[in-house]
Motif scaffolding. Structure first.
Motif: not given
Lengths: 255, 279
Positions: B84-88
């Motif tokens: 999720l962090i990478e996506k954000l």
């Protein structure tokens, strides 16, 4: 003579801003090409497209005869970027460790560095005159010394061509001269083809064989000697502002 | 102490797990620090807490899941958090650090929800928050051993690539290294280490074991190899000293381990003074 790099009708946009328009360029084995042009003229973009870091919207790029997206033999290409915006400056590593990391692209995943890595590092450092600095932390070196180390990192994989993006930014005049002497030596005696983005046309004029003048599109591409015959008006036309031309015995152009 | 380790299973499990965590957390931590991802590790630990709390709540309310080891859901949520962090980070290209507070508060919010839904696991939760010498089960120990193997295989296998990626990301891309994949695996491995370390250090202090020994090592080391060796030494010292003192003084090991590494850091700063490497 082998064609190392071919760009055919390449265009590139950042969002809607046009960075390059219909650029065609050929670099042959043994060339020493300087790409010059004002700020924002697309010089770095051009180099990133050659490296495959950016994908052109139009046109195609071939490296050593192969389309850039299919080109796998990365060890053939050495790249040295503008020092200021690339490497992690506080990084705890010695010159030795940094230069050795240039072997990573040659060694393959999960493999160790070759057993003669330390000899290869030594050889690469000798060719840039930095052998005495092997055990120094990279962060303790001056800008010019760091750039030499990065060239050694590029040289260790035995590249056929070296791409340098304004490598002398922030380096003083004296070190710049010796830096260019080193490049000339690599080109003449080690047979390494070089593409150099630069503002220091004065300083490199004796070393280079070809010049490309870029301002979104290529305005001149040919032998260094031919560029002398261009008129001031022609130069102004592609630079977009009046150009101060300085003549030395070699004859070259300066902005 | 040595005798007690041989006598009591729980102590042996705690020490074996502790030594392995003292090995892998600082080792991975060197890369986390030089890649400036310390805060991401911190955010991930809060997401792990959400998984732990969720799992504790589930085992309380669903009898069939009563014996579920909370570590599994903790690991799963940490890995999910890392993706999720990478996506954000790709969504907010120019404000990448925004991913950290989003994930961190989201994780903590979820954790608080599960904790208040199930009112009954206060003591258990305390051991997850600040670590415990007595709570490391046989199964926990084997999870830690498994994660250690994964971490070592990853770090040794991709050492060259991780070095290049950490030192100069643009050069890594230009060299044709599969930078995206390596970074993704790196985040997953980080999530696993955080989940595995929390039994000993506690979830709120996990990221400190990845960063404090490295912070001290960076003052001393002239080479990358040196930074790794010093980090291992400081990390291992903190874990061992912290565990022993936690056992004798009946304290949460998270507190003693982190305070030991802070002490080491202060000593290094005092000794090196202005001579220390500027980083």
């Amino acid at each position: 003579m082998e064609k190392y790099i071919e760009m055919n009708h390449v265009s590139f946009y950042y969002d809607k801003t046009e960075a390059l328009q219909d650029v065609s360029l050929t670099v042959n084995e043994g060339d020493f090409l300087a790409i010059i042009g004002p700020n924002g003229s697309g010089k770095s973009t051009l180099m990133k497209i050659i490296l495959g870091l950016l994908k052109p919207m139009k046109g195609d790029v071939r490296l050593f005869g192969k389309p850039v997206e299919e080109f796998r033999d990365r060890a053939c290409i050495g790249y040295v970027s503008q020092k200021s915006n690339s490497f992690n400056s506080g990084f705890p590593a010695t010159v030795y460790e940094v230069v050795r990391s240039g072997l990573a692209k040659k060694t393959g995943l999960f493999a160790k560095y070759p057993s003669d890595a330390s000899d290869q590092v030594k050889e690469a450092l000798i060719s840039v005159g930095m052998q005495a600095y092997s055990d120094r932390p990279i962060s303790a070196l001056s800008g010019g010394q760091q750039q030499r180390v990065f060239i050694a990192r590029a040289l260790i994989s035995k590249p056929k061509i070296l791409l340098l993006d304004e490598p002398t930014v922030g380096i003083d005049q004296q070190n710049m001269q010796s830096f260019y002497r080193m490049l000339t030596h690599l080109n003449k005696h080690h047979g390494i083809t070089i593409i150099l983005i630069t503002h220091d046309v004065d300083a490199v004029s004796k070393s280079i064989s070809h010049v490309a003048c870029l301002n979104r599109t290529i305005h001149f591409h040919g032998y260094q000697k031919e560029m002398e015959s261009l008129s001031d008006e022609q130069l102004e036309a592609w630079y977009g502002h009046p150009v101060r031309r300085v003549k030395h015995e070699g004859g070259h152009v300066h902005d | 102490m040595i005798e007690a380790i041989f006598t009591y299973d729980f102590l042996r499990q705690a020490f074996i797990s502790g030594i392995l965590i003292g090995l892998m957390a600082p080792l991975l931590g060197v890369f986390i620090v030089v890649r400036r991802l310390s805060l991401i590790a911190d955010a991930l630990s809060h997401v792990t807490l959400a998984g732990i709390a969720g799992s504790l709540f589930l085992s309380q309310s669903v009898p069939a899941l009563a014996l579920l080891n909370p570590l599994y859901l903790g690991m799963a949520s940490a890995v999910a958090g890392s993706t999720l962090i990478e996506k954000l980070r790709t969504l907010y290209k120019h404000y990448q650090e925004l991913a950290i507070p989003i994930i961190m508060s989201g994780g903590l919010g979820l954790a608080a929800l599960f904790i208040s839904l199930a009112d009954g696991f206060r003591t258990d939760l305390f051991s997850y928050l600040f670590g415990s010498v007595s709570a490391v089960s046989y199964q926990d120990m084997w999870i830690v051993i498994g994660v250690t193997v994964i971490v070592l295989v990853f770090l040794i296998g991709f050492f060259k690539e991780l070095f290049v990626l950490s030192f100069d990301e643009e050069y890594a891309h230009a060299s044709g290294l599969p930078a995206k994949w390596i970074h993704f695996l790196f985040m997953v491995v980080t999530a696993l280490v955080i989940a595995a370390s929390m039994r000993i250090v506690g979830i709120l202090l996990v990221s400190s074991l990845m960063t404090l020994p490295v912070a001290a090592a960076m003052r001393l080391a002239k080479s990358f190899k040196g930074a790794i060796l010093w980090s291992l030494l400081f990390g291992q010292t903190s874990v061992l000293f912290g565990l022993v003192s936690a056992f004798y003084l009946d304290l949460a090991p998270g507190a003693t381990i982190v305070l030991t590494s802070i002490l080491i850091l202060l000593i290094v700063i005092a000794i090196m003074g202005r001579k220390g490497r500027r980083v």
